[in-house]
Structures are given as C-alpha cells and as structure tokens.
Design a protein around this motif. Structure first.
Motif: not given
Length: 193
Positions: A26-28, A41-43, A78, A80, A85-86, A185
C-alpha cells in the motif's frame, strides 16, 4: 540479513553481504512533481528483492567504499481499499515504471563520517554520508538513472545527556540518462524517516 567482515567497529578493510526482500502492498502516490495534489491520492504495491556486496575501508570516524547491488522490483495494484489503485487513475506515460519494471544493477560509491556516540542510537555527535548511485536498467534500456544523496545529522545533548536534540538535513537528486526515465518507485520523495 546482513553480515559484515571483520566487523562494523574495527578500523581497516571491511566486506559486507546484505540481502533484503520487501513486500509493500500500500504505497501512497499523489502524482509527480510540485503540481501533485492530495485529491489524486492512490496506492500501488511494491515488491522487491535486493542483493548487495560492499567493500571499503574504515579509519577512525571515516568510512569509504562501494556497494555493488542487484535489484529486482515488481509493481502491482495497491491493496488499500480507501483509495483507487495507481494504475486505475494514472497512465504508464504519467508514471514511469508503472507498467514495466526492469531489474537493475547498482554501483554506489560512498563516503561517511561518524563520531556519534553510541553509533547506532546516538545522543551526541555527528553523522554525514554522501552517496552517488548509478542504476543500470538490465532489461529495457529505458530506466537507467543516477542519484546523489547527502544525509547530515547532528546530535546535541542536554540535561547531562538525558535528552538529545537531533537535527537532520537530507538532500537527494536524481537525473535520468538521455532517453531514459527514473522509475517512480526509485525517485526521491518528500517525507519518510
């Protein structure tokens, strides 16, 4: 996992072996650059494996050396569910490295000065580290880049070293090679430790 020979404290030459496996589901992500906004905001999920061999020399508080690494990342949707999701909001053209992730070889010379005491959890002293990293895309010849990092820390004790004021400055810069892009990333970001 890490193994340092002949040790982290003794002056003289050293060799270190290091291995890491990460699973960050779950990287923002908010977008790239100063125009990113909280509403975007995505993850995304990031999984990677890193193997590294380091060699260098330590004398007093100075340490110089080089890391040689192999990094194998994987990016996915993601997990979350509070946000999308991104890959549902941003296209691969907007987010370098979102759709394809190469393996990288990394060459990373470094210079470090440490007189902090104790070194692992200091209450007094200084730590300064300068690193240059060269990431070479092993698969697509699209994501090679270089990165500079400076991390300066100063620890000021008071009340007979019962309390410590810790000051820190971190500067990071990344630049892609001609015709390449740095994967999102691996780019420097605001926040963190």
């Amino acid at each position: 996992a890490s193994l340092i020979l002949p040790g982290a404290i003794k002056d003289g030459p050293f060799v270190q072996f290091y291995a890491r496996r990460r699973d960050l589901p779950q990287e923002d992500f908010f977008g790239l650059g100063p125009d990113s906004v909280a509403d975007n905001r995505t993850n995304f999920a990031l999984r990677d494996t890193l193997g590294r061999v380091s060699g260098g020399f330590r004398a007093g508080g100075f340490r110089v050396g080089v890391h040689g690494s192999y990094l194998d990342p994987s990016v996915g949707s993601g997990t979350d569910d509070r946000m999308p999701s991104t890959d549902e909001v941003f296209s691969p053209l907007q987010v370098p490295g979102l759709d394809r992730q190469p393996a990288f070889t990394i060459v990373e010379p470094f210079v470090e000065f440490v007189n902090a005491d104790p070194e692992r959890n200091p209450t007094i002293g200084t730590k300064i580290r300068l690193t240059y990293s060269r990431y070479s895309d092993r698969d697509f010849d699209q994501f090679s880049f270089q990165r500079w990092d400076v991390d300066a820390q100063q620890y000021i004790p008071f009340f007979n070293r019962a309390r410590t004021l810790a000051l820190r400055v971190v500067v990071a810069s990344a630049a892609a090679e001609s015709g390449n892009e740095g994967p999102v990333y691996l780019q420097p970001g605001l926040g963190g430790g």
